[in-house]
Design an enzyme around this catalytic site. Structure first.
Site, mmCIF file in Angstrom:
data_model
loop_
_atom_site.group_PDB
_atom_site.id
_atom_site.type_symbol
_atom_site.label_atom_id
_atom_site.label_comp_id
_atom_site.label_asym_id
_atom_site.label_seq_id
_atom_site.Cartn_x
_atom_site.Cartn_y
_atom_site.Cartn_z
ATOM 1 N N PHE A 208 0.800 -1.225 0.000
ATOM 2 C CA PHE A 208 0.000 0.000 0.000
ATOM 3 C C PHE A 208 0.836 1.281 0.000
ATOM 4 O O PHE A 208 0.291 2.377 -0.010
ATOM 5 C CB PHE A 208 -0.927 0.017 1.225
ATOM 6 C CG PHE A 208 -1.762 -1.231 1.362
ATOM 7 C CD1 PHE A 208 -2.568 -1.655 0.321
ATOM 8 C CD2 PHE A 208 -1.728 -1.981 2.519
ATOM 9 C CE1 PHE A 208 -3.332 -2.814 0.433
ATOM 10 C CE2 PHE A 208 -2.479 -3.141 2.647
ATOM 11 C CZ PHE A 208 -3.292 -3.557 1.598
ATOM 12 N N LYS B 296 14.078 -11.648 5.960
ATOM 13 C CA LYS B 296 13.846 -12.620 7.042
ATOM 14 C C LYS B 296 12.477 -13.286 6.929
ATOM 15 O O LYS B 296 12.287 -14.424 7.354
ATOM 16 C CB LYS B 296 14.011 -11.942 8.405
ATOM 17 C CG LYS B 296 13.069 -10.772 8.710
ATOM 18 C CD LYS B 296 11.742 -11.205 9.308
ATOM 19 C CE LYS B 296 10.810 -10.033 9.539
ATOM 20 N NZ LYS B 296 11.116 -9.283 10.731
ATOM 21 N N ASN C 238 4.301 -15.125 9.528
ATOM 22 C CA ASN C 238 4.690 -15.779 8.280
ATOM 23 C C ASN C 238 4.954 -17.263 8.520
ATOM 24 O O ASN C 238 4.529 -18.122 7.747
ATOM 25 C CB ASN C 238 5.924 -15.095 7.694
ATOM 26 C CG ASN C 238 5.609 -13.725 7.122
ATOM 27 O OD1 ASN C 238 5.121 -13.587 6.012
ATOM 28 N ND2 ASN C 238 5.875 -12.694 7.919
ATOM 29 N N GLN D 249 3.904 -10.815 4.671
ATOM 30 C CA GLN D 249 4.903 -10.130 3.867
ATOM 31 C C GLN D 249 5.843 -11.110 3.173
ATOM 32 O O GLN D 249 6.435 -10.807 2.141
ATOM 33 C CB GLN D 249 5.708 -9.157 4.744
ATOM 34 C CG GLN D 249 4.883 -8.026 5.316
ATOM 35 C CD GLN D 249 4.217 -7.188 4.243
ATOM 36 O OE1 GLN D 249 4.883 -6.564 3.428
ATOM 37 N NE2 GLN D 249 2.897 -7.191 4.208
#
Length: 335
Positions: free
Chosen positions: A80, A188, A253, A283
């Site tokens: 965004f 990461k 994640n 992400q």
């Protein structure tokens, strides 16, 4: 998906934090959450039972929030950031300082662009970064955590960010390596996806430790591939190995990737994200795709087998079990 705007007078000891919604696609439920947070000083959706400071104000008007602000803190899913920056052009102070907590990158035809660079280019202001091993729920519970501020040439600005964020249970260290700090925080999440696959397939701690090591190695080589100035010491800061460890054991994640593997890859990440994260965004999956695009464009996929395999699993080209079915190659990057 919020953007924090800080109107700060350090010399006067005055702080006003304004939380502003910056994405035009927000649903009424999210606006309701902000209103409820403002009324009861609590984020009832993501941090129930944790009282926010009285200097936190929910403001759905982005223009009003940035008005007069001299320090801008960007905290939003990187998908965004483009619309947010475009809506802010010409509306922020020319002497404002920005800092990004966003994990991800913009992949363009001419090459990858870090979020901090994108913010600087769009708004014409300097942008530092803040990354580190700090899960939000544990910080909210005042458990000790640390973070890394990555800055460019202005040590004085870095110290101001350190002063702003540091509290007894949250230690912040400045490092003159914006690119290294930001890329560690970005990459990461890809390693965490791999760790989640290992957990979902019940492969054990030895395999997970190996995956983490492979991931750290590829993180380092990828960082240096894009930016030769990245410092080796950065990987030993909170934004580096510490963040990889905590994300591979406790982040969202890893959690969703574990569920993906347990379902044999038959349920999509989008479906699992919607079911498990209550509106929060992954992400690792989009970042894995972006990293894959960069490597494919440069013909270097074979030198990054873990990163390549993570994306190919996420996109359905390989089964989750493929996470450990690849040859361990020592990256040999072109001089």
């Amino acid at each position: 998906m919020v953007l924090m705007i800080i109107k700060l007078g350090l010399n006067q000891g005055f702080q006003l934090l304004v939380v502003a919604v910056g994405e035009v696609l927000l649903l009424n439920s999210l606006l309701s959450t902000l209103s409820t947070s403002a009324l009861f000083m609590e984020n009832v959706k993501y941090l129930p039972g944790i009282k926010l400071g009285k200097n936190v104000i929910a403001d759905p008007d982005l223009d009003n929030a940035v008005k007069g602000a001299n320090m801008l803190v960007f905290v939003t899913p990187h998908q965004f950031i483009d619309n947010i920056c475009k809506s802010l052009v010409g509306k922020v102070r020319s002497d404002a300082e920005a800092i990004s907590l966003i994990k991800g990158m913009e992949v363009k035809i001419e090459g990858p662009c870090l979020i901090s660079t994108y913010i600087s280019e769009q708004l014409g202001i300097n942008c530092s970064v803040l990354m580190g091993a700090n899960l939000a729920s544990e910080i909210a519970e005042e458990k000790f955590s640390e973070a890394t501020v990555g800055y460019g040439n202005n040590r004085e600005i870095a110290e101001q960010w350190v002063q702003l964020f540091t509290i007894p249970y949250f230690m912040v260290t400045p490092v003159q390596d914006v690119e290294g700090v930001e890329l560690c925080g970005t990459l990461k999440n890809v390693v965490a996806i791999a760790a989640g696959f290992v957990d979902g397939l019940d492969m054990g701690n030895n395999t997970k430790a190996a995956i983490i090591r492979f991931g750290l190695r590829e993180m380092r080589e990828f960082c240096k591939l894009l930016f030769s100035s990245v410092k080796d010491d950065t990987f030993f800061e909170s934004c580096g190995v510490a963040d990889v460890i905590t994300t591979c054991f406790g982040g969202r994640n890893r959690k969703v990737a574990e569920a993906f593997a347990k379902n044999g890859g038959k349920r999509s990440f989008d479906e699992l994200e919607a079911e498990m994260l209550q509106g929060q965004k992954l992400q690792g999956v989009p970042t894995a795709r972006e990293v894959y695009e960069v490597l494919r464009h440069r013909g270097l996929l074979e030198l990054f087998p873990l990163f390549a395999t993570v994306h190919e699993i996420c996109s359905g080209c390989l089964p989750p079990s493929a996470i450990v079915i690849y040859s361990e190659k020592k990256p040999r990057l072109p001089v």
